[in-house]
Design a protein around this motif. Structure first.
Motif, short mmCIF file in Angstrom:
data_model
loop_
_atom_site.label_atom_id
_atom_site.label_comp_id
_atom_site.label_asym_id
_atom_site.label_seq_id
_atom_site.Cartn_x
_atom_site.Cartn_y
_atom_site.Cartn_z
N PHE A 1 -2.65 -61.45 -16.66
CA PHE A 1 -3.84 -61.33 -16.31
C PHE A 1 -4.38 -60.38 -15.33
O PHE A 1 -5.06 -59.36 -16.04
CB PHE A 1 -4.51 -62.90 -15.90
N LEU A 2 -3.49 -59.80 -14.79
CA LEU A 2 -3.94 -58.27 -13.76
C LEU A 2 -4.28 -57.20 -14.08
O LEU A 2 -4.59 -56.94 -14.16
CB LEU A 2 -3.10 -58.45 -12.50
N THR A 3 -2.23 -56.92 -15.51
CA THR A 3 -1.82 -56.48 -16.22
C THR A 3 -3.57 -56.23 -17.11
O THR A 3 -3.64 -54.58 -17.06
CB THR A 3 -0.77 -56.61 -16.50
N ARG A 4 -3.96 -56.78 -17.83
CA ARG A 4 -5.08 -56.87 -18.22
C ARG A 4 -6.66 -56.52 -18.14
O ARG A 4 -6.91 -54.94 -18.23
CB ARG A 4 -4.72 -58.23 -19.15
N LEU A 5 -6.39 -56.60 -16.58
CA LEU A 5 -7.60 -56.81 -15.55
C LEU A 5 -7.28 -54.91 -15.86
O LEU A 5 -8.42 -54.34 -15.42
CB LEU A 5 -7.97 -56.92 -14.77
N TRP A 6 -6.21 -54.17 -14.95
CA TRP A 6 -5.63 -53.00 -14.72
C TRP A 6 -6.44 -51.98 -16.53
O TRP A 6 -6.67 -50.98 -16.14
CB TRP A 6 -4.73 -52.26 -14.30
N GLN A 7 -5.46 -52.47 -17.68
CA GLN A 7 -6.10 -51.82 -18.42
C GLN A 7 -7.32 -51.63 -18.83
O GLN A 7 -7.72 -50.64 -19.38
CB GLN A 7 -4.20 -52.66 -19.71
N LEU A 8 -7.85 -52.70 -18.73
CA LEU A 8 -9.83 -52.34 -18.46
C LEU A 8 -9.92 -51.71 -17.78
O LEU A 8 -10.96 -51.04 -18.62
CB LEU A 8 -10.24 -54.52 -19.53
N PHE A 9 -9.73 -52.06 -16.32
CA PHE A 9 -10.15 -50.25 -15.91
C PHE A 9 -10.02 -49.74 -16.73
O PHE A 9 -9.74 -48.33 -16.55
CB PHE A 9 -9.35 -50.82 -14.48
N GLY A 10 -9.00 -48.65 -16.66
CA GLY A 10 -8.06 -48.07 -17.05
C GLY A 10 -8.88 -47.05 -18.34
O GLY A 10 -9.40 -46.44 -18.65
N ALA A 11 -9.59 -48.28 -19.20
CA ALA A 11 -10.24 -48.18 -20.33
C ALA A 11 -11.99 -47.59 -20.15
O ALA A 11 -12.67 -47.22 -20.94
CB ALA A 11 -10.15 -49.82 -21.33
N LEU A 12 -12.16 -48.49 -19.11
CA LEU A 12 -13.59 -48.12 -18.71
C LEU A 12 -13.33 -46.69 -18.24
O LEU A 12 -14.50 -45.89 -18.43
CB LEU A 12 -13.60 -48.86 -17.07
N GLY A 13 -12.13 -45.99 -17.50
CA GLY A 13 -11.83 -44.52 -17.03
C GLY A 13 -11.97 -43.93 -18.64
O GLY A 13 -12.99 -41.99 -17.87
N ALA A 14 -11.39 -44.07 -19.38
CA ALA A 14 -11.36 -43.34 -20.23
C ALA A 14 -12.41 -42.70 -21.03
O ALA A 14 -12.95 -41.69 -21.33
CB ALA A 14 -10.45 -43.88 -21.12
N MET A 15 -12.96 -43.97 -20.62
CA MET A 15 -14.44 -43.66 -21.26
C MET A 15 -15.81 -43.24 -20.64
O MET A 15 -17.02 -42.48 -21.05
CB MET A 15 -15.18 -45.32 -21.42
N ILE A 16 -14.99 -43.36 -19.68
CA ILE A 16 -16.44 -42.50 -18.42
C ILE A 16 -16.00 -41.21 -19.04
O ILE A 16 -16.64 -40.26 -18.37
CB ILE A 16 -15.57 -42.84 -17.11
N VAL A 17 -15.27 -40.64 -18.75
CA VAL A 17 -14.38 -38.85 -18.81
C VAL A 17 -14.50 -38.44 -20.10
O VAL A 17 -14.84 -37.55 -20.33
CB VAL A 17 -12.14 -38.98 -18.64
N SER A 18 -14.70 -39.86 -21.43
CA SER A 18 -14.23 -38.92 -22.68
C SER A 18 -16.34 -38.91 -23.11
O SER A 18 -16.94 -37.80 -23.69
CB SER A 18 -14.30 -39.86 -23.91
N ALA A 19 -17.06 -39.51 -21.81
CA ALA A 19 -19.09 -39.41 -22.01
C ALA A 19 -19.36 -38.24 -20.69
O ALA A 19 -19.89 -37.16 -20.66
CB ALA A 19 -18.94 -40.18 -21.83
N GLY A 20 -18.47 -38.75 -19.29
CA GLY A 20 -18.83 -37.92 -18.77
C GLY A 20 -18.86 -36.65 -18.24
O GLY A 20 -19.71 -35.36 -17.50
N TRP A 21 -17.74 -35.96 -19.24
CA TRP A 21 -17.49 -34.22 -18.94
C TRP A 21 -19.27 -33.56 -19.21
O TRP A 21 -19.95 -33.14 -18.81
CB TRP A 21 -16.82 -33.62 -19.85
N TRP A 22 -19.74 -34.17 -20.39
CA TRP A 22 -20.51 -33.63 -21.09
C TRP A 22 -21.77 -33.79 -20.39
O TRP A 22 -22.81 -33.02 -19.97
CB TRP A 22 -21.61 -34.19 -22.78
#
Length: 676
Positions: A217-238
């Motif tokens: 479970f904790l690993t899944r949570l961290w992976q989802l936070f990683g997905a959130l970070g990828a989302m922020i980076v892929s949209a946030g640069w613009w």
């Protein structure tokens, strides 16, 4: 249908064998047929949504306009969405020249890609038959056939949302973090396409991985936070570049009141859509048309100008024909599919597939049903992949378990719900293929009986039963899709299928393709001084424009309006092109759609004062006066838009021009020469 096809092993789910010949033939037929259907007759739609067409033209000649998504190549203001969907079309126009085909063929190809990716995603877990059926359902969904042939951002948005589910389910299979990062990246790109609408798929993605992800479970949570970070980076640069770029050297952020992409994201294109509190909107509220909400047009109107909200909104006269045909069946198949996977392990990828598609349908459908702000019927295209996937998955899963009697009953109920839905939806347009609802009723009854009798679902009779079920389920939406493909669509608000008798804006006429849910109840009148756009159904506007959200029929030369692009005559175009190189803008006009047609005709920048609605405070009166003093604007177009639409700075600019310059009429359109 062989036993191997009907019951693919767990190994086949993760590493599918070579596809049989029938499946390859089906795939070629599906993709080729989708491509032909979506590309057929694209040229008839002209500039489609002129608001985006003008930005596409601007981006094809100016890299700065390309990056920001500017409405004009001189970069006065942007469209009210991020520019990722415009980038594809602008590149095509840059390569092939400015024409309808160069603009719309990329959209059609996005449709083919969406069908292909959905089919591959479903096929990987449930076999070739399920994948092909899911792809077919998506291809013939009326609103999908509309939006994959139109230049709104929704085509790219749908593909990216499907891609996010594809990556997420690969993550469920493997537990590898890279797939979660890819999921976040696709969601981020979706944000750069249509901002917060893509976020509707985030809860289903997160819920599915929390339930079914292989790691602890904790690993899944961290992976989802990683997905959130990828989302922020892929949209946030613009977002960061736009937000921190000096405002004096970039275009105004269209749709915002404070020149901020964050304000646009959270306000007009964000929470304002949910609450209805949309500053600068086309709705007659604060900052919108008609002034203060207390005296606005929507006062006392049940459900507001965008239609009544509620659990049945997706089935009403505005949205029903677009998407509702298979929603009841999809929900039934979703529930039954979950029951059949009840004893599977937690990380079962088939159950995870049902969860992600089913929760997508529920979250997005409920949000659309209860949002109080701007809502158009074509938004429902965001539901189409979920409906298609659930129908493809559920139909095949239940068919494989058809020897269980309660499963037979469930299949029969799903078919019955589809027949009833088709009867209701086709009944709303009595003149459209009037015999079809009777054919669906008769064939549907035969299909229901066949599903309840075991002998009729075995051997050679099984094929006939399957064909009867498919006809009952797909004949209605396919007929609507064919009608949509054969009908040109222009304007800011479009809808699929034939006229359903829905009342248009202000109750003025029964305009085909009217604004989804944008209606006034009987007895409610438009306030004095506020008239519908030129060419609106029921109004013989001076422009002779096309129906709002209509089909492009009857469009003539003229000034355009709030929701329909202008169509200048040859004489007007020739006048604007004279000494065009001497000016930054050959003209300025209130509202982006009014400006768009002139810009597309001349391929020179035309300033859209006030952005889409004419309500954005850009430029200010002082800025406009300075542009005039510097000789940067040749003409001001005094006709167009919607009387009563002008407010704030656009009203000040219009008043200043009319008081200080002489009007000249050319082909029923009023011009002011700002150099005289």
């Amino acid at each position: 249908m062989t036993t191997t096809m009907e019951r693919p092993s767990a190994a086949a789910d993760s590493a599918p064998a070579t596809s049989p010949r029938w499946e390859l033939i089906g795939l070629v037929a599906l993709l080729f047929g989708t491509g032909v259907a979506y590309i057929w007759g694209l040229g008839a739609s002209g500039w489609a949504n002129s608001f985006y067409s003008a930005a596409i033209q601007a981006g094809s000649v100016s890299w700065k306009a390309f990056f920001f998504g500017s409405s004009d190549a001189a970069n006065s203001i942007t469209v009210d969405k991020p520019p990722m969907s415009l980038w594809l079309m602008s590149l095509s126009v840059r390569i092939f020249g400015l024409n309808t085909w160069a603009m719309l063929v990329p959209q059609a190809l996005l449709g083919v890609a969406s069908v292909a990716l959905l089919r591959a995603t479903v096929k990987r877990r449930f076999g070739g038959a399920a994948g092909l059926l899911a792809g077919l359902v998506l291809a013939v969904t009326p609103v999908a056939a509309l939006m994959f042939r139109f230049n709104n951002p929704d085509a790219l948005l749908v593909l990216l949302m499907i891609a996010s589910v594809w990556a997420l389910l690969r993550g469920v299979e493997t537990g590898k973090t890279k797939w979660l990062l890819i999921t976040g990246m696709f969601v981020g790109f979706g944000f750069l396409t249509k901002q917060l609408q893509v976020m509707l798929v985030v809860p289903p993605l997160a819920l599915t991985y929390l339930i079914a992800g292989p790691p602890k479970f904790l690993t899944r949570l961290w992976q989802l936070f990683g997905a959130l970070g990828a989302m922020i980076v892929s949209a946030g640069w613009w977002i960061l570049i736009v937000e921190f770029w000096p405002a004096s050297s970039r275009p105004w952020v269209g749709g915002s009141q404070n020149n901020s992409i964050l304000e646009l994201t959270l306000g007009y294109n964000g929470f304002g859509r949910l609450s209805g509190d949309e500053t600068g909107s086309v709705t007659p509220g604060r900052g919108g048309i008609g002034g203060d909400a207390a005296g606005g047009m929507a006062g006392g109107m049940p459900g507001g100008i965008w239609g009544e909200t509620g659990i049945l909104r997706m089935f009403d006269s505005s949205q029903g024909g677009q998407i509702a045909w298979l929603i009841p069946a999809a929900l039934i198949l979703f529930v039954v599919g979950l029951v059949l996977r009840g004893k599977a392990p937690r990380a079962d990828v088939q159950r995870a597939s049902l969860i992600v598609w089913g929760s997508w349908l529920l979250v997005t459908g409920l949000t659309f049903s209860f949002m109080a702000g701007i809502f158009h019927s074509y938004y429902t295209v965001a539901l189409s992949p979920a409906v298609a996937a659930l129908v493809g998955i559920g139909s095949v899963v239940l068919w494989r378990r058809r020897e269980t009697y309660w499963v037979r009953i469930a299949m029969a109920v799903a078919v019955a719900s589809t027949v009833v839905m088709a009867w209701v939806l086709l009944g709303r347009s009595e003149s459209f293929v009037p015999w079809l609802k009777w054919a669906i009723l008769v064939v549907g009854i035969v299909a229901i009986v066949a599903l309840l009798i075991p002998a009729l679902t075995r051997g050679r009779l099984a094929a006939a039963s399957i064909l009867a079920v498919m006809f009952a389920g797909l004949a209605g939406p396919t007929a609507y899709a064919v009608d949509t493909i054969g009908t040109p669509h222009t304007g800011a608000i479009v809808s699929a299928g034939p006229n359903t008798g829905m009342r248009g804006f202000g109750g003025m006429g029964e305009g085909r393709g009217g604004p989804g849910g944008m209606q006034l109840p009987a007895g409610v009148q438009i306030p004095a001084g506020m008239q519908p756009p030129a060419g609106f159904p029921g109004q013989a506007g001076a422009a002779g424009g096309a129906e709002m959200g209509g089909t492009g029929r009857g469009m003539g030369g003229g000034m355009g309006g709030l929701l329909e692009g202008s169509a200048p005559t040859a004489a007007i175009t020739e006048m604007l092109e004279q000494d065009a190189d001497s000016y930054t803008w050959v003209a300025a006009a209130i509202g982006a759609n009014t400006a768009a047609g002139y810009q597309l005709a001349t391929e020179d920048p035309v300033m859209p004062v006030g952005g889409f609605n004419g309500t954005d405070p850009s430029p200010t009166l002082a800025q406009f006066q300075q542009y005039v003093a510097d000789g940067e604007i040749h003409y001001f177009i005094g006709s167009g838009g919607m009387p009563g639409m002008e407010s704030g700075t656009s009203a000040e600019i219009s008043a200043w021009v009319t008081e200080n310059f002489t009007a000249t009429t050319v082909d029923n359109v009023t011009f002011y020469d700002l150099t005289q």
